[in-house]
Scaffold this motif. Structure first.
Motif, mmCIF file in Angstrom:
data_model
loop_
_atom_site.group_PDB
_atom_site.id
_atom_site.type_symbol
_atom_site.label_atom_id
_atom_site.label_comp_id
_atom_site.label_asym_id
_atom_site.label_seq_id
_atom_site.Cartn_x
_atom_site.Cartn_y
_atom_site.Cartn_z
ATOM 1 N N UNK A 121 0.833 -1.207 0.000
ATOM 2 C CA UNK A 121 0.000 0.000 0.000
ATOM 3 C C UNK A 121 0.862 1.249 0.000
ATOM 4 N N UNK A 122 2.050 1.171 0.630
ATOM 5 C CA UNK A 122 2.961 2.314 0.641
ATOM 6 C C UNK A 122 3.415 2.659 -0.773
ATOM 7 N N UNK A 123 3.737 1.644 -1.571
ATOM 8 C CA UNK A 123 4.135 1.883 -2.962
ATOM 9 C C UNK A 123 3.036 2.620 -3.719
ATOM 10 N N UNK A 124 1.800 2.160 -3.548
ATOM 11 C CA UNK A 124 0.687 2.788 -4.262
ATOM 12 C C UNK A 124 0.477 4.229 -3.819
ATOM 13 N N UNK A 125 0.654 4.500 -2.508
ATOM 14 C CA UNK A 125 0.444 5.853 -1.984
ATOM 15 C C UNK A 125 1.458 6.833 -2.551
ATOM 16 N N UNK A 126 2.732 6.444 -2.585
ATOM 17 C CA UNK A 126 3.749 7.388 -3.055
ATOM 18 C C UNK A 126 3.732 7.527 -4.572
ATOM 19 N N UNK A 127 3.350 6.465 -5.264
ATOM 20 C CA UNK A 127 3.249 6.566 -6.717
ATOM 21 C C UNK A 127 2.200 7.593 -7.119
ATOM 22 N N UNK A 128 1.171 7.742 -6.273
ATOM 23 C CA UNK A 128 0.146 8.752 -6.545
ATOM 24 C C UNK A 128 0.684 10.166 -6.405
ATOM 25 N N UNK A 129 1.833 10.324 -5.723
ATOM 26 C CA UNK A 129 2.483 11.636 -5.568
ATOM 27 C C UNK A 129 3.678 11.754 -6.513
ATOM 28 N N UNK A 130 3.740 10.901 -7.528
ATOM 29 C CA UNK A 130 4.808 10.927 -8.535
ATOM 30 C C UNK A 130 6.187 10.643 -7.955
ATOM 31 N N UNK A 131 6.228 9.841 -6.885
ATOM 32 C CA UNK A 131 7.504 9.379 -6.340
ATOM 33 C C UNK A 131 7.805 8.029 -6.966
ATOM 34 N N UNK A 132 8.992 7.880 -7.571
ATOM 35 C CA UNK A 132 9.339 6.665 -8.302
ATOM 36 C C UNK A 132 9.569 5.493 -7.351
ATOM 37 N N UNK A 133 9.123 4.299 -7.759
ATOM 38 C CA UNK A 133 9.349 3.071 -6.999
ATOM 39 C C UNK A 133 10.094 2.065 -7.865
ATOM 40 N N UNK A 134 10.715 1.079 -7.206
ATOM 41 C CA UNK A 134 11.466 0.056 -7.935
ATOM 42 C C UNK A 134 10.491 -0.817 -8.722
ATOM 43 N N UNK A 135 10.761 -1.099 -9.992
ATOM 44 C CA UNK A 135 9.882 -1.988 -10.754
ATOM 45 C C UNK A 135 9.736 -3.339 -10.056
ATOM 46 N N UNK A 136 8.508 -3.870 -10.039
ATOM 47 C CA UNK A 136 8.282 -5.145 -9.379
ATOM 48 C C UNK A 136 6.845 -5.586 -9.495
ATOM 49 N N UNK A 137 6.487 -6.593 -8.721
ATOM 50 C CA UNK A 137 5.118 -7.088 -8.644
ATOM 51 C C UNK A 137 4.684 -6.962 -7.198
ATOM 52 N N UNK A 138 3.708 -6.102 -6.953
ATOM 53 C CA UNK A 138 3.309 -5.779 -5.587
ATOM 54 C C UNK A 138 1.798 -5.597 -5.536
ATOM 55 N N UNK A 139 1.117 -6.674 -5.222
ATOM 56 C CA UNK A 139 -0.328 -6.651 -5.039
ATOM 57 C C UNK A 139 -0.658 -7.489 -3.809
ATOM 58 N N UNK A 140 -1.749 -7.161 -3.108
ATOM 59 C CA UNK A 140 -2.111 -7.953 -1.927
ATOM 60 C C UNK A 140 -2.441 -9.397 -2.295
ATOM 61 N N UNK A 141 -2.106 -10.325 -1.395
ATOM 62 C CA UNK A 141 -2.549 -11.700 -1.508
ATOM 63 C C UNK A 141 -1.914 -12.526 -2.599
ATOM 64 N N UNK A 142 -0.726 -12.175 -3.053
ATOM 65 C CA UNK A 142 -0.066 -12.954 -4.102
ATOM 66 C C UNK A 142 0.434 -14.284 -3.534
ATOM 67 N N UNK A 143 0.049 -15.405 -4.200
ATOM 68 C CA UNK A 143 0.578 -16.690 -3.766
ATOM 69 C C UNK A 143 1.916 -16.952 -4.462
ATOM 70 N N UNK A 144 2.538 -18.088 -4.118
ATOM 71 C CA UNK A 144 3.871 -18.362 -4.648
ATOM 72 C C UNK A 144 3.860 -18.468 -6.172
ATOM 73 N N UNK A 145 2.810 -19.063 -6.726
ATOM 74 C CA UNK A 145 2.746 -19.210 -8.179
ATOM 75 C C UNK A 145 2.728 -17.855 -8.874
ATOM 76 N N UNK A 146 1.958 -16.912 -8.315
ATOM 77 C CA UNK A 146 1.883 -15.573 -8.900
ATOM 78 C C UNK A 146 3.206 -14.844 -8.765
ATOM 79 N N UNK A 147 3.889 -15.035 -7.630
ATOM 80 C CA UNK A 147 5.179 -14.371 -7.428
ATOM 81 C C UNK A 147 6.237 -14.949 -8.361
#
Length: 667
Positions: A121-147
């Motif tokens: 959620x922190x990544x999503x909050x700062x991205x809304x303020x145009x603060x750059x984040x490291x490219x990745x996969x970041x969503x709630x509830x990701x299981x091992x297969x999705x990761x």
């Protein structure tokens, strides 16, 4: 409104060095500190204020018990609670419980803690303020297969990170797809144990990364400022070791830019209080910092910011929590000189940085000019969480003290810190003091060419660069100094008989025994006494090699114990052990898996009686934020002697492996 009118009593919901450090500012401001402690916790923090027991039990029953902390505040009339760092400091439920009880939580609103406490959620909050984040996969509830699928899209190497918590717990770099399933299982187990939440996400691993963080202050009136950055790139397994301010990497323009990104990050969640915004920066692209996370609390390394700005961050936390507007504008913040901090850990670098423990038998800190306040001139500061007689165990963080130095330039600050580390000694617990001095002397470190992988790459070399022979020589010299002369008499004026010449002492040296001889001492005094100022020592190791040390000085602390001699050298305190007893048996013993550190068994990877291959994982032990996997030394049958959740001592046998019978023998 003045502090004395607003807060007369503040409870510190923490322990060790941070509780003591917070109490120093409370005392200076005339506020009564209240300390809480768990029964059996040897930390001396309880002596720095009115002490309230939280009872006996584990962490969840003591320092992590919101109900007990709130009740302690009520019973002592505390109007506010300072959470320090760790424990409940980033717990939104605790912040809300304080508000519900009418007690001021010295920190941000529960909503800010909740948003920033979840890294996704922190990544999503700062991205809304145009603060750059490291490219990745970041969503709630990701299981091992999705990761695993996401990691393929992101590209290796990747970094597994827990959505909750911090401090490097549960973080793992993975370089290839085949290693990802096992790393995910380990990360989930560590995250669940540490934070009660095994949610994970994955980021691209930034090559040659530097860890740079920015200190922010925000009041309740909408003012947000930053106090410059700290460089925290010297870390091991994502655990910080050396921190400094300012960074040697950034220009003034880059400093202003990253500072503004930190301010925007704080604004994105309506932040209030002192906080730290952490960025990852590629060493060759300092103009492109990526947001990593925000620590919604005071940081361990906050002293370096205090020393270069002259601002007491705990005082600012108190004033903001009391409802005062910030009296500091952005243009008022100036960085003077350079400050650098070393974390003193209870660990043995020469043994793979495994956690240690024991009782502090004797301690001498370096000079400490750590008076806080706007007019203080600080050169060396010590924030310690142990004292003479303190027992250091595996239940808490391995950091037992911080030594911080300030000077006009970075080079001078480094040398001042190395000198301060050389001056101190701590007997009874193996620490990383010698490693810290050696690390600070590395040409790469002195040049400021840092990255977060430096210690992981070079740590073993640095840790084993010292001379074990010198330690044995000093220990033998110390024993020779105490040896009586031929008549068995000691002189009352400090002079001793010359009979110590030729004295032989034996010490454990790895798997063998080193024989140490005193070859010569100073010329005899006219009254047949000799003042043992310097001696010549010869160390013969078990393999027959010989080292000679001329005129070994005796003006250094040593301490005799039942285990051997604790020896001070400028580059570390070492126990020169007495030789172990020779074990006699009827035959070769079965290969044993002994715990390399005091800790807790967190996983058993094989059942009793299982057949395992050589190198197979058998038992995992955790202590002080480190998990160590014990593997089968040979192929054979496992016999377990410990179970998950069991507290174990260093050297305790956890399993044995009966070797598989050779197939090449005749019937």
């Amino acid at each position: 409104m003045g502090m004395a009118e607003m807060f007369t009593t503040v409870l510190v919901a923490n322990r060790g060095e941070i509780a003591i450090r917070v109490a120093r500012t409370l005392d200076r401001l005339g506020i009564q500190p209240v300390m809480v402690y768990a029964e059996g916790d040897p930390s001396p923090h309880r002596h720095h204020g009115h002490a309230v027991s939280l009872g006996a039990g584990n962490l969840r029953e003591t320092y992590l018990s919101i109900e007990k902390i709130i009740e302690a505040a009520r019973s002592t009339g505390a109007q506010a609670i300072h959470p320090g760092y760790g424990f409940l400091s980033e717990n939104a439920a605790f912040a809300q419980a304080c508000a519900d009880a009418g007690i001021v939580f010295i920190g941000p609103p529960a909503s800010a803690i909740e948003t920033m406490g979840d890294k996704i959620s922190a990544r999503h909050a700062v991205e809304a303020r145009d603060v750059a984040t490291v490219p990745g996969i970041a969503e709630p509830g990701l299981d091992d297969a999705a990761l695993i699928a996401g990691a393929e899209r992101v590209g290796f190497p990747v970094l597994i990170k827990p959505a909750a918590g911090g401090g490097g717990k549960g973080m793992h770099r993975v370089d290839e797809a085949s290693a990802l399933p096992h790393a995910l299982a380990t990360a989930r187990r560590e995250a669940a144990a540490a934070f009660g939440d095994d949610t994970l996400f994955i980021e691209r691993f930034v090559t040659n990364p530097r860890h740079i963080e920015v200190q922010v202050l925000a009041d309740t009136y909408g003012t947000v400022i930053h106090l410059g950055e700290r460089e925290c790139s010297l870390q091991r397994r994502h655990q910080k070791v050396i921190e400094e301010a300012p960074s040697a990497l950034l220009t003034e323009a880059q400093r202003a830019s990253i500072g503004q990104a930190a301010v925007e990050t704080a604004r994105s969640v309506g932040y209030v209080g002192a906080g730290t915004v952490e960025f990852i920066v590629a060493g060759d692209r300092p103009d492109e910092p990526f947001f990593m996370e925000m620590n919604t609390r005071l940081q361990v390394e906050h002293p370096v910011t205090e020393m270069v700005t002259g601002i007491d961050l705990v005082e600012q936390q108190l004033r903001i929590a009391a409802g005062e507007p910030l009296a500091i504008a952005q243009q008022d913040v100036t960085l003077t000189g350079h400050a650098i901090e070393a974390r003193l850990y209870a660990e043995d670098p020469a043994a793979g940085f495994l956690p240690t423990g024991g009782t502090v038998l004797d301690v001498q800190w370096p000079w400490d000019e750590s008076e806080l306040g706007p007019d203080a001139v600080q050169r060396v500061r010590v924030d310690a969480g142990v004292e003479h007689g303190t027992a250091v165990g595996s239940s808490y963080d391995p950091m037992i003290a911080k030594v911080i130095a300030h000077a006009d330039t970075r080079a001078e600050a480094i040398e001042r810190l190395r000198a301060a580390l050389a001056e101190m000694h701590l007997f009874g617990v193996v620490t990383n003091r010698g490693f810290l001095r050696a690390l600070l002397a590395e040409p790469t470190v002195q040049a400021g060419e840092l990255d977060t992988g430096f210690i992981d790459r070079e740590g073993e070399r640095i840790a084993t660069s010292g001379s074990r022979g010198e330690v044995l020589a000093v220990a033998a010299a110390a024993q020779a100094q105490r040896a009586p002369g031929p008549s068995g008499a000691w002189a009352g004026d400090g002079w001793r008989m010359a009979g110590a010449v030729g004295r032989v002492v034996r010490f454990a040296d790895g798997d063998g025994v080193a024989t140490v001889r005193v070859r010569r001492i100073d010329e005899p005094h006219e009254h047949r006494y000799t003042e043992l100022r310097d001696v010549d020592i010869e160390v013969q190791r078990a393999d027959g090699t010989i080292e000679r040390f001329e005129r070994v000085p005796l003006e250094r602390p040593t301490l005799e114990t039942g285990e051997g001699t604790w020896v001070w050298t400028r580059d570390g305190d070492v126990l020169a052990e007495a030789p172990p007893r020779i074990r006699r048996g009827r035959g070769p013993a079965e290969p044993t898996l002994a715990s390399p550190m005091p800790g807790t068994v967190v996983a058993v990877h094989a059942a009793d009686g299982d057949e395992v291959a050589e190198g197979a994982a058998v038992v995992s032990v955790e202590a002080m934020k480190m998990e160590h996997v014990l593997r089968a030394p040979v192929a054979g049958t496992v016999h377990l002697h410990a179970k998950v959740g069991e507290q174990v001592a260093r050297g305790q046998e956890l399993a044995t492996v009966t070797p598989t019978a050779s197939t090449g023998e005749s019937a």
